[in-house]
Design a protein around this motif. Structure first.
Motif, PDB file in Angstrom:
ATOM      1  N   GLU A 193      37.489  45.744  35.486  1.00  9.90           N
ATOM      2  CA  GLU A 193      38.216  46.777  36.228  1.00  9.90           C
ATOM      3  C   GLU A 193      39.689  46.402  36.385  1.00  9.90           C
ATOM      4  N   CYS A 194      40.006  45.123  36.276  1.00 14.72           N
ATOM      5  CA  CYS A 194      41.403  44.664  36.359  1.00 14.72           C
ATOM      6  C   CYS A 194      41.921  44.249  34.989  1.00 14.72           C
ATOM      7  N   HIS A 195      41.121  43.477  34.275  1.00 13.39           N
ATOM      8  CA  HIS A 195      41.536  42.924  32.974  1.00 13.39           C
ATOM      9  C   HIS A 195      41.304  43.933  31.871  1.00 13.39           C
ATOM     10  N   LYS A 196      42.401  44.340  31.230  1.00 11.78           N
ATOM     11  CA  LYS A 196      42.357  45.320  30.131  1.00 11.78           C
ATOM     12  C   LYS A 196      42.902  44.687  28.867  1.00 11.78           C
ATOM     13  N   LYS A 197      42.103  44.758  27.800  1.00 16.38           N
ATOM     14  CA  LYS A 197      42.553  44.217  26.509  1.00 16.38           C
ATOM     15  C   LYS A 197      43.247  45.269  25.699  1.00 16.38           C
ATOM     16  N   ALA A 232      46.954  37.504  31.121  1.00 18.30           N
ATOM     17  CA  ALA A 232      45.702  36.768  31.276  1.00 18.30           C
ATOM     18  C   ALA A 232      44.981  36.705  29.928  1.00 18.30           C
ATOM     19  N   LYS A 233      44.280  35.602  29.686  1.00 16.70           N
ATOM     20  CA  LYS A 233      43.565  35.398  28.422  1.00 16.70           C
ATOM     21  C   LYS A 233      42.535  36.489  28.168  1.00 16.70           C
ATOM     22  N   ASN A 234      41.842  36.912  29.202  1.00 14.08           N
ATOM     23  CA  ASN A 234      40.778  37.898  29.016  1.00 14.08           C
ATOM     24  C   ASN A 234      41.253  39.337  29.252  1.00 14.08           C
ATOM     25  N   GLY A 235      42.537  39.561  29.110  1.00 22.19           N
ATOM     26  CA  GLY A 235      43.112  40.895  29.238  1.00 22.19           C
ATOM     27  C   GLY A 235      44.119  40.943  30.363  1.00 22.19           C
ATOM     28  N   ILE A 237      54.943  35.029  44.805  1.00 18.45           N
ATOM     29  CA  ILE A 237      53.941  34.344  45.620  1.00 18.45           C
ATOM     30  C   ILE A 237      53.761  32.941  45.060  1.00 18.45           C
ATOM     31  N   GLU A 238      54.075  31.954  45.878  1.00 19.04           N
ATOM     32  CA  GLU A 238      54.007  30.556  45.463  1.00 19.04           C
ATOM     33  C   GLU A 238      52.581  30.191  45.039  1.00 19.04           C
ATOM     34  N   GLY A 239      52.456  29.578  43.855  1.00 21.25           N
ATOM     35  CA  GLY A 239      51.155  29.127  43.371  1.00 21.25           C
ATOM     36  C   GLY A 239      50.261  30.251  42.875  1.00 21.25           C
ATOM     37  N   PHE A 240      50.832  31.454  42.684  1.00 18.03           N
ATOM     38  CA  PHE A 240      50.005  32.586  42.265  1.00 18.03           C
ATOM     39  C   PHE A 240      49.448  32.349  40.874  1.00 18.03           C
ATOM     40  N   GLY A 241      48.181  32.576  40.732  1.00 12.54           N
ATOM     41  CA  GLY A 241      47.477  32.436  39.463  1.00 12.54           C
ATOM     42  C   GLY A 241      46.076  32.979  39.637  1.00 12.54           C
ATOM     43  N   LYS A 242      45.206  32.633  38.699  1.00 11.39           N
ATOM     44  CA  LYS A 242      43.841  33.149  38.686  1.00 11.39           C
ATOM     45  C   LYS A 242      43.117  32.908  40.011  1.00 11.39           C
ATOM     46  N   ASP A 243      43.149  31.685  40.497  1.00  7.75           N
ATOM     47  CA  ASP A 243      42.411  31.355  41.720  1.00  7.75           C
ATOM     48  C   ASP A 243      42.920  32.137  42.932  1.00  7.75           C
ATOM     49  N   VAL A 244      44.231  32.230  43.060  1.00  7.10           N
ATOM     50  CA  VAL A 244      44.814  32.970  44.183  1.00  7.10           C
ATOM     51  C   VAL A 244      44.484  34.454  44.060  1.00  7.10           C
ATOM     52  N   ALA A 245      44.615  35.002  42.857  1.00  3.89           N
ATOM     53  CA  ALA A 245      44.320  36.424  42.646  1.00  3.89           C
ATOM     54  C   ALA A 245      42.866  36.738  42.958  1.00  3.89           C
ATOM     55  N   HIS A 246      41.973  35.896  42.464  1.00  8.45           N
ATOM     56  CA  HIS A 246      40.553  36.160  42.692  1.00  8.45           C
ATOM     57  C   HIS A 246      40.197  36.054  44.172  1.00  8.45           C
ATOM     58  N   LYS A 247      40.805  35.127  44.873  1.00  9.07           N
ATOM     59  CA  LYS A 247      40.515  34.961  46.302  1.00  9.07           C
ATOM     60  C   LYS A 247      41.213  36.047  47.136  1.00  9.07           C
ATOM     61  N   THR A 248      42.522  36.181  46.942  1.00  4.52           N
ATOM     62  CA  THR A 248      43.314  37.080  47.779  1.00  4.52           C
ATOM     63  C   THR A 248      43.114  38.552  47.412  1.00  4.52           C
TER      64      THR A 248
END
Length: 90
Positions: free
Chosen positions: A86-90, A28-31, A58-69
């Motif tokens: 808490e999830c994104h670590k740089k 992910a861009k932000n970590g 997971i089909e279509g998995f990305g930022k939107d799916v992760a944030h929702k699911t």
């Protein structure tokens, strides 16, 4: 014949569980997000909570799916990270 098909399906399902990665790193861009897959498997027990179509990517998995699911589940269970850092670590 039905018993053979059922046994085969169960074997494939169990094999998917046995070979699932312990930890998955999602870029992910932000970590990057380190996802403890095995820990989630042990806690949730039901793969279909995340894998609606069965084991595998997971089909279509990305930022939107992760944030929702993922975030949605954490909020619902009152367990796990819900804030960006808490999830994104740089």
């Amino acid at each position: 014949m039905k018993k053979i098909v059922a046994a085969l399906a169960l074997t494939v399902f169990a094999a998917g569980l046995a070979f699932a990665a312990d930890d998955i790193v999602l870029k992910a861009k932000n970590g990057n997000v380190s996802f403890p897959h095995k820990k989630h498997q042990e806690v949730l027990k039901d793969c279909k909570k995340c894998h609606e179509k069965g084991p595998g990517k997971i089909e279509g998995f990305g930022k939107d799916v992760a944030h929702k699911t993922c975030k949605g589940c954490h909020e619902e269970m009152k367990k796990g990270p819900t804030k960006c850092g808490e999830c994104h670590k740089k």
